[in-house]
Design a protein around this motif. Structure first.
Motif, PDB file in Angstrom:
ATOM      1  N   TRP A   1      24.252  28.515  34.994  1.00  0.00           N
ATOM      2  CA  TRP A   1      23.081  28.404  34.120  1.00  0.00           C
ATOM      3  C   TRP A   1      22.759  26.939  33.823  1.00  0.00           C
ATOM      4  O   TRP A   1      21.599  26.531  33.922  1.00  0.00           O
ATOM      5  CB  TRP A   1      23.323  29.185  32.832  1.00  0.00           C
ATOM      6  N   VAL A   2      23.752  26.152  33.477  1.00  0.00           N
ATOM      7  CA  VAL A   2      23.523  24.745  33.167  1.00  0.00           C
ATOM      8  C   VAL A   2      23.022  23.993  34.398  1.00  0.00           C
ATOM      9  O   VAL A   2      22.149  23.124  34.293  1.00  0.00           O
ATOM     10  CB  VAL A   2      24.802  24.097  32.579  1.00  0.00           C
ATOM     11  N   ALA A   3      23.534  24.330  35.578  1.00  0.00           N
ATOM     12  CA  ALA A   3      23.027  23.714  36.809  1.00  0.00           C
ATOM     13  C   ALA A   3      21.549  24.047  36.992  1.00  0.00           C
ATOM     14  O   ALA A   3      20.749  23.184  37.388  1.00  0.00           O
ATOM     15  CB  ALA A   3      23.845  24.174  38.016  1.00  0.00           C
ATOM     16  N   GLY A   4      21.163  25.286  36.676  1.00  0.00           N
ATOM     17  CA  GLY A   4      19.759  25.674  36.753  1.00  0.00           C
ATOM     18  C   GLY A   4      18.895  24.915  35.759  1.00  0.00           C
ATOM     19  O   GLY A   4      17.775  24.501  36.072  1.00  0.00           O
ATOM     20  N   VAL A   5      19.417  24.718  34.554  1.00  0.00           N
ATOM     21  CA  VAL A   5      18.689  23.931  33.551  1.00  0.00           C
ATOM     22  C   VAL A   5      18.490  22.503  34.058  1.00  0.00           C
ATOM     23  O   VAL A   5      17.418  21.913  33.896  1.00  0.00           O
ATOM     24  CB  VAL A   5      19.427  23.948  32.191  1.00  0.00           C
ATOM     25  N   GLY A   6      19.514  21.941  34.701  1.00  0.00           N
ATOM     26  CA  GLY A   6      19.376  20.606  35.283  1.00  0.00           C
ATOM     27  C   GLY A   6      18.298  20.569  36.349  1.00  0.00           C
ATOM     28  O   GLY A   6      17.533  19.598  36.438  1.00  0.00           O
ATOM     29  N   LEU A   7      18.206  21.631  37.142  1.00  0.00           N
ATOM     30  CA  LEU A   7      17.167  21.705  38.161  1.00  0.00           C
ATOM     31  C   LEU A   7      15.779  21.750  37.518  1.00  0.00           C
ATOM     32  O   LEU A   7      14.856  21.067  37.970  1.00  0.00           O
ATOM     33  CB  LEU A   7      17.384  22.925  39.060  1.00  0.00           C
ATOM     34  N   VAL A   8      15.633  22.527  36.447  1.00  0.00           N
ATOM     35  CA  VAL A   8      14.358  22.579  35.727  1.00  0.00           C
ATOM     36  C   VAL A   8      14.012  21.191  35.186  1.00  0.00           C
ATOM     37  O   VAL A   8      12.877  20.734  35.289  1.00  0.00           O
ATOM     38  CB  VAL A   8      14.399  23.629  34.596  1.00  0.00           C
ATOM     39  N   TRP A   9      14.986  20.503  34.619  1.00  0.00           N
ATOM     40  CA  TRP A   9      14.742  19.160  34.085  1.00  0.00           C
ATOM     41  C   TRP A   9      14.336  18.200  35.210  1.00  0.00           C
ATOM     42  O   TRP A   9      13.483  17.352  35.023  1.00  0.00           O
ATOM     43  CB  TRP A   9      15.974  18.631  33.355  1.00  0.00           C
ATOM     44  N   PHE A  10      14.961  18.351  36.362  1.00  0.00           N
ATOM     45  CA  PHE A  10      14.627  17.502  37.504  1.00  0.00           C
ATOM     46  C   PHE A  10      13.197  17.766  37.982  1.00  0.00           C
ATOM     47  O   PHE A  10      12.455  16.835  38.277  1.00  0.00           O
ATOM     48  CB  PHE A  10      15.617  17.732  38.652  1.00  0.00           C
TER      49      PHE A  10
END
Length: 147
Positions: free
Chosen positions: A89-98
């Motif tokens: 989930w946190v990796a996905g949030v990082g992708l959204v931020w990117f």
């Protein structure tokens, strides 16, 4: 005295204190920005514990609670699975931020947000992904140590 010995002596006295205060300051910034804020603050306080008794008194109970939480988190397979899902989930949030999508404009306590995410882009994503990497390392360490 060799250069290496002088540098070790300098770091044990001055460098570790400077690095400790720097980590505490960066940890405070990372509490409101994407990044491992609490971990940075703890690392800074741990370095400052070599020089200050107040920091030394803080480190021991924090370390005990961290070990207790790590043991609890890997005690059962479902807890480990939940941790892995959290990491994904946190990796996905990082992708959204990117990717930095536009968001609706809104206001909280007089502070406006939008149409961009706060700290959006590569820098924010890297902070989030560093947090995720730290979580992976700590999960693997906890599994190997206490399972």
């Amino acid at each position: 005295m060799t250069f290496g010995a002088r540098m070790r002596g300098w770091f044990q006295r001055t460098g570790s204190e400077a690095l400790g205060w720097t980590l505490v300051a960066l940890g405070i910034v990372m509490l409101v920005m994407p990044g491992p804020g609490l971990l940075g603050m703890f690392a800074g306080i741990a370095l400052l514990a070599r020089h200050y008794t107040w920091a030394d008194r803080l480190v021991e109970p924090l370390e005990e609670k961290a070990i207790e939480a790590a043991k609890y988190g890997v005690a059962t397979i479902p807890r480990i699975i939940v941790s892995i899902l959290g990491i994904v989930w946190v990796a996905g949030v990082g992708l959204v931020w990117f990717l930095s999508p536009t968001i609706p404009e809104f206001e909280i306590l007089g502070v406006g947000f939008g149409p961009e995410l706060p700290a959006a882009g590569l820098v924010g994503a890297i902070g989030i992904w560093i947090s995720d990497l730290i979580a992976i390392v700590l999960l693997v360490y906890s599994i190997r140590r206490w399972r």
